[in-house]
Design a protein around this motif. Structure first.
Motif, PDB file in Angstrom:
ATOM      1  N   LEU A  10       0.822  -1.215   0.000  1.00 25.50           N
ATOM      2  CA  LEU A  10       0.000   0.000   0.000  1.00 25.50           C
ATOM      3  C   LEU A  10       0.852   1.259   0.000  1.00 25.50           C
ATOM      4  N   LEU A  11       1.913   1.254   0.808  1.00 27.72           N
ATOM      5  CA  LEU A  11       2.801   2.419   0.866  1.00 27.72           C
ATOM      6  C   LEU A  11       3.410   2.695  -0.505  1.00 27.72           C
ATOM      7  N   ALA A  12       3.812   1.651  -1.203  1.00 28.80           N
ATOM      8  CA  ALA A  12       4.414   1.821  -2.529  1.00 28.80           C
ATOM      9  C   ALA A  12       3.369   2.270  -3.550  1.00 28.80           C
ATOM     10  N   ASP A  13       2.196   1.623  -3.548  1.00 30.59           N
ATOM     11  CA  ASP A  13       1.170   1.903  -4.557  1.00 30.59           C
ATOM     12  C   ASP A  13       0.483   3.252  -4.367  1.00 30.59           C
ATOM     13  N   LYS A  14       0.066   3.542  -3.145  1.00 30.74           N
ATOM     14  CA  LYS A  14      -0.734   4.743  -2.904  1.00 30.74           C
ATOM     15  C   LYS A  14       0.094   5.977  -2.566  1.00 30.74           C
ATOM     16  N   ALA A  15       1.248   5.770  -1.913  1.00 33.33           N
ATOM     17  CA  ALA A  15       2.020   6.925  -1.445  1.00 33.33           C
ATOM     18  C   ALA A  15       3.381   7.059  -2.120  1.00 33.33           C
ATOM     19  N   GLY A  16       3.773   6.052  -2.896  1.00 38.21           N
ATOM     20  CA  GLY A  16       5.063   6.129  -3.583  1.00 38.21           C
ATOM     21  C   GLY A  16       6.259   6.005  -2.652  1.00 38.21           C
ATOM     22  N   LEU A  17       6.061   5.411  -1.498  1.00 37.42           N
ATOM     23  CA  LEU A  17       7.155   5.254  -0.534  1.00 37.42           C
ATOM     24  C   LEU A  17       7.623   3.805  -0.520  1.00 37.42           C
ATOM     25  N   GLU A  18       8.881   3.618  -0.848  1.00 37.27           N
ATOM     26  CA  GLU A  18       9.483   2.279  -0.840  1.00 37.27           C
ATOM     27  C   GLU A  18      10.247   2.110   0.477  1.00 37.27           C
ATOM     28  N   LEU A  19       9.767   1.237   1.326  1.00 33.96           N
ATOM     29  CA  LEU A  19      10.457   0.928   2.580  1.00 33.96           C
ATOM     30  C   LEU A  19      10.859  -0.537   2.561  1.00 33.96           C
TER      31      LEU A  19
ATOM     32  N   ALA B   6       3.141  10.976   6.720  1.00 29.08           N
ATOM     33  CA  ALA B   6       2.239  11.390   5.647  1.00 29.08           C
ATOM     34  C   ALA B   6       1.949  10.221   4.709  1.00 29.08           C
ATOM     35  N   ALA B   7       2.966   9.416   4.401  1.00 26.56           N
ATOM     36  CA  ALA B   7       2.781   8.266   3.523  1.00 26.56           C
ATOM     37  C   ALA B   7       1.872   7.229   4.176  1.00 26.56           C
ATOM     38  N   LEU B   8       2.054   6.992   5.463  1.00 27.33           N
ATOM     39  CA  LEU B   8       1.176   6.043   6.180  1.00 27.33           C
ATOM     40  C   LEU B   8      -0.272   6.523   6.149  1.00 27.33           C
ATOM     41  N   CYS B   9      -0.463   7.819   6.364  1.00 25.48           N
ATOM     42  CA  CYS B   9      -1.822   8.377   6.343  1.00 25.48           C
ATOM     43  C   CYS B   9      -2.429   8.269   4.951  1.00 25.48           C
ATOM     44  N   THR B  10      -1.630   8.504   3.925  1.00 23.13           N
ATOM     45  CA  THR B  10      -2.122   8.385   2.548  1.00 23.13           C
ATOM     46  C   THR B  10      -2.474   6.932   2.225  1.00 23.13           C
ATOM     47  N   ALA B  11      -1.576   6.014   2.573  1.00 22.65           N
ATOM     48  CA  ALA B  11      -1.786   4.593   2.259  1.00 22.65           C
ATOM     49  C   ALA B  11      -3.001   4.025   2.984  1.00 22.65           C
ATOM     50  N   LEU B  12      -3.193   4.427   4.234  1.00 25.52           N
ATOM     51  CA  LEU B  12      -4.293   3.876   5.034  1.00 25.52           C
ATOM     52  C   LEU B  12      -5.547   4.748   5.008  1.00 25.52           C
ATOM     53  N   GLU B  13      -5.448   5.896   4.324  1.00 22.01           N
ATOM     54  CA  GLU B  13      -6.557   6.844   4.271  1.00 22.01           C
ATOM     55  C   GLU B  13      -7.035   7.196   5.679  1.00 22.01           C
ATOM     56  N   CYS B  14      -6.088   7.703   6.455  1.00 24.00           N
ATOM     57  CA  CYS B  14      -6.381   8.067   7.839  1.00 24.00           C
ATOM     58  C   CYS B  14      -5.701   9.395   8.155  1.00 24.00           C
ATOM     59  N   THR B  15      -5.797   9.803   9.399  1.00 24.28           N
ATOM     60  CA  THR B  15      -5.137  11.026   9.854  1.00 24.28           C
ATOM     61  C   THR B  15      -4.049  10.656  10.862  1.00 24.28           C
ATOM     62  N   PRO B  16      -3.130  11.571  11.152  1.00 26.32           N
ATOM     63  CA  PRO B  16      -2.120  11.288  12.186  1.00 26.32           C
ATOM     64  C   PRO B  16      -2.754  10.929  13.538  1.00 26.32           C
ATOM     65  N   ASN B  17      -3.928  11.472  13.831  1.00 25.16           N
ATOM     66  CA  ASN B  17      -4.604  11.144  15.089  1.00 25.16           C
ATOM     67  C   ASN B  17      -4.993   9.677  15.166  1.00 25.16           C
ATOM     68  N   ASP B  18      -5.169   9.030  14.003  1.00 26.93           N
ATOM     69  CA  ASP B  18      -5.475   7.605  13.994  1.00 26.93           C
ATOM     70  C   ASP B  18      -4.241   6.766  14.302  1.00 26.93           C
ATOM     71  N   LEU B  19      -3.067   7.322  14.056  1.00 28.52           N
ATOM     72  CA  LEU B  19      -1.813   6.581  14.230  1.00 28.52           C
ATOM     73  C   LEU B  19      -1.116   6.871  15.554  1.00 28.52           C
ATOM     74  N   ILE B  20      -1.318   8.068  16.075  1.00 27.28           N
ATOM     75  CA  ILE B  20      -0.623   8.477  17.300  1.00 27.28           C
ATOM     76  C   ILE B  20      -1.655   8.938  18.317  1.00 27.28           C
ATOM     77  N   GLU B  21      -1.625   8.324  19.480  1.00 25.03           N
ATOM     78  CA  GLU B  21      -2.516   8.732  20.565  1.00 25.03           C
ATOM     79  C   GLU B  21      -1.662   9.432  21.612  1.00 25.03           C
ATOM     80  N   VAL B  22      -2.005  10.663  21.905  1.00 25.73           N
ATOM     81  CA  VAL B  22      -1.240  11.445  22.879  1.00 25.73           C
ATOM     82  C   VAL B  22      -2.112  11.736  24.084  1.00 25.73           C
ATOM     83  N   ASP B  23      -1.644  11.322  25.244  1.00 29.08           N
ATOM     84  CA  ASP B  23      -2.335  11.617  26.497  1.00 29.08           C
ATOM     85  C   ASP B  23      -1.654  12.835  27.103  1.00 29.08           C
ATOM     86  N   THR B  24      -2.355  13.954  27.135  1.00 30.25           N
ATOM     87  CA  THR B  24      -1.765  15.195  27.637  1.00 30.25           C
ATOM     88  C   THR B  24      -2.169  15.500  29.076  1.00 30.25           C
TER      89      THR B  24
END
Length: 105
Positions: A25-34, A56-74
């Motif tokens: 998905l990262l390669a196809d949707k975001a052009g990121l080769e890892l 940004a590539a993870l968010c593009t590949a998964l169609e999500c936002t950074p808030n979906d990937l990182i949970e911050v307890d303040t």
């Protein structure tokens, strides 16, 4: 403050179950080769840092936002209450009648 990496949960909610699927998905949707090892590390461990371009590539590949990937307890950390310092009860050095002390010699 606590930070939780939620990539695995975000991927699972989008029916991406393996690192191989995420890598594709990262390669196809975001052009990121890892590398397989890099994707595996992102998928299984909490990283100490993530490049903004990778996020940004993870968010593009998964169609999500950074808030979906990182949970911050303040929630502020509670610190023990320290009693205020009491002023020294000893008399200060002798002062002149006008309230000024003498300059050092």
């Amino acid at each position: 403050m606590k930070i939780r990496w939620r990539l695995r949960m975000a991927a699972a909610q989008r029916e991406v179950w393996t690192g191989t699927e995420l890598r594709r998905l990262l390669a196809d949707k975001a052009g990121l080769e890892l590398s397989s090892a890099s994707v595996s590390a992102l998928f299984t461990k909490e990283p100490s840092q993530v490049k903004m371009s990778t996020l940004a590539a993870l968010c593009t590949a998964l169609e999500c936002t950074p808030n979906d990937l990182i949970e911050v307890d303040t929630t502020p950390i509670e610190r023990p209450v320290t009693p205020p310092r009491l002023a020294a009860s000893q008399p200060k050095a002798a002062a002149s009648a006008r309230g000024r002390s003498m300059p050092p010699l």
